[in-house]
Design a protein around this motif. Structure first.
Motif: not given
Ligand code: MV4
Length: 462
Positions: A64-66, A381-391
């Motif tokens: 996940s880390t860029a 994004v869409y309903d149910g999409y999880r925004v990751p904390a990494y970016y």
């Protein structure tokens, strides 16, 4: 003749998209529209939200880390190799302005969708960039396109000559990093030594330069588009003054209140500079605009986040153009003359707390975007999409286009009112305040306006 053979060597049929989020979605759409096969990649965090590889989802290129995925040059190049992609589109951020990456792709027989590595390298060195612009007759902020010497006496004399206040900038900086304002000769020695140490540490490059510090400028930038046949055009300007901590919040095209003859002369200087340095692809010339004059500060060698406001007003698809010129095609100059019409705004919708600006990752339970004439939403994004904390926290760009600036403001207010993002916090309330701020509505605010309003607590105006 040589142009033709070059072009055939550069043909590609599939494009690896070395990015994520809304810009990866934007580039994917352009590839499909042009009959090219998009090859998506993803980090583990992003792959978790996407369909599997077997279902046409992205190739997972790393953690996940860029730095271990989207910034890992070897992983991106390997993904291009195994997928058989002929070209790589870097989007913005990540590897988009990395000259070594562009050179490595060329060496691997892959097309970098962007300028030649040499042009990226020049513009990455802000002193070399300024020297190139001075040579091409682009108006620059007063101050030499040369590094400062070591001798503090000589530096102090230069500051006297330019006139206080001055700003010390790092050649390796840009985008607000590595700079220090100096208001009197008493401060100069310490400012130079502090900035030089920061520059050495942050950029591995101790070179500094000095400019007149402009107190209340606007940030106005010019879009250019170039091919490898010596054609270069400027495609309008944008005002990006509304920013907080060097992060743009709202952009608009055209920049309001600019004399069209001055804009045309400045845009043409930018195009000429591109011809002189053998530029290819899209690029942006950043200027400070103060007291009716333009002063070049930096050139960005990538597609920018705010490119849609130019697309809407100029009637051009900049990603299509990038894909065409990367294949060696000539740009159709006639398509860019006098086509600009109307006014466009872009609101950057971020997953962040609207008061503290703290990131707000997590599950979007509901995402409703406006639609209709003059409204464009660039998002992944869409309903149910999880925004990751990494970016970074950009989750959508709300873009409106209308015949006049006033109509575009009215349309943006409506579009904002019709946007609903639930489950996480966003800066939508901030955008509503901005589009009800009388000074912003009147047009032509400076780069300090938003931070001033935020400090005041955004007073409700009568
Ligand atoms: C300046 C300036 C005033 N005078 N240079 C900040 C980011 C980097 N791109 C250059 N920056 C500035 N350079 C001179 N000679 C003020 C800024 C600046 C700024 C520029 C554009 C947009 C927002 C800004 C916010 C603070 C400072």
């Amino acid at each position: 003749m040589s142009g033709k053979s070059l072009a055939s060597e550069r043909r590609f049929s599939s494009v690896l998209i070395a990015n994520r989020g809304e810009i990866a979605a934007r580039v994917k759409r352009a590839c499909l529209e042009m009959g090219l096969t998009p090859v998506p990649i993803a980090s583990q965090a992003d792959a978790a939200e996407a369909p599997s590889l077997a279902e046409g989802g992205p190739l997972c290129i790393g953690p996940s880390t860029a730095s271990k995925s989207y910034l890992n040059q070897a992983a991106v190049i390997l993904a291009a190799r195994v997928s058989g992609a002929g070209a790589v589109h870097p989007g913005y951020g990540f590897l988009s302005e990395n000259a070594d990456f562009a050179a490595a792709l060329e060496k691997a027989g892959l097309v970098f969708i962007g300028p030649p590595a040499s042009a990226i390298r020049i513009m990455g060195d802000k002193i070399a960039a300024k020297r190139a612009m001075l040579a091409a007759g682009v108006p620059c902020v007063p101050g030499p396109g040369e590094p400062l010497p070591d001798d503090v006496g000589v530096i102090a004399a230069l500051a006297e000559e330019i006139g206080y206040p001055v700003i010390i900038k790092a050649a390796g900086g840009g985008g607000g990093r590595g700079m220090r304002v100096v208001r009197s000769s008493a401060e100069i020695a310490e400012a130079v030594s502090l900035t030089r140490e920061e520059a050495r540490r942050a950029f591995g490059k101790p070179e500094l330069y000095m400019e007149k510090f402009l107190e209340k400028p606007r940030h106005v930038e010019f879009q250019v588009l170039c091919d490898e046949h010596g054609n270069a055009v400027w495609v309008g300007h944008r005002d990006c003054s509304l920013q907080r901590r060097h992060q743009k919040v709202v952009e608009e095209a055209p920049a309001p209140g600019i004399d069209p003859a001055l804009a045309a002369a400045t845009g043409e200087r930018c195009a000429e500079a591109c011809r002189q340095i053998g530029y290819r692809g899209v690029g942006t010339f950043e200027f400070l605009y103060e007291n009716g004059a333009f002063f070049f500060i930096e050139m960005n060698t990538r597609l920018q986040v705010e490119h849609p406001v130019t697309e809407e007003t100029a009637g051009v698809d900049l990603v299509h153009e990038q894909l065409k010129v990367a294949q060696g095609e000539a740009i159709d100059i006639a398509a860019f003359s006098g086509t600009a019409s109307g006014h466009a705004f872009e609101c950057r919708i971020n997953a962040e707390d609207p008061e503290s600006f703290a990131a707000s990752p997590g599950r979007i339970t509901l995402a409703r975007f406006p639609e209709g004439p003059g409204i464009r939403v660039d998002t992944h994004v869409y309903d149910g999409y999880r925004v990751p904390a990494y970016y970074d926290s950009l989750i959508a760009k709300l873009i409106v286009h209308a015949p006049t600036r006033e109509e575009a403001i009215t349309l943006m207010r409506k579009a904002l009112a019709e946007t609903r993002i639930e489950g996480i916090s966003t800066n939508l309330p901030l955008h509503v305040k901005i589009f009800n701020d009388p000074d912003f509505v009147a047009g032509a605010v400076t780069i300090h306006h938003l931070e001033k309003r935020l400090k005041e607590g955004f007073p409700a105006h009568a």
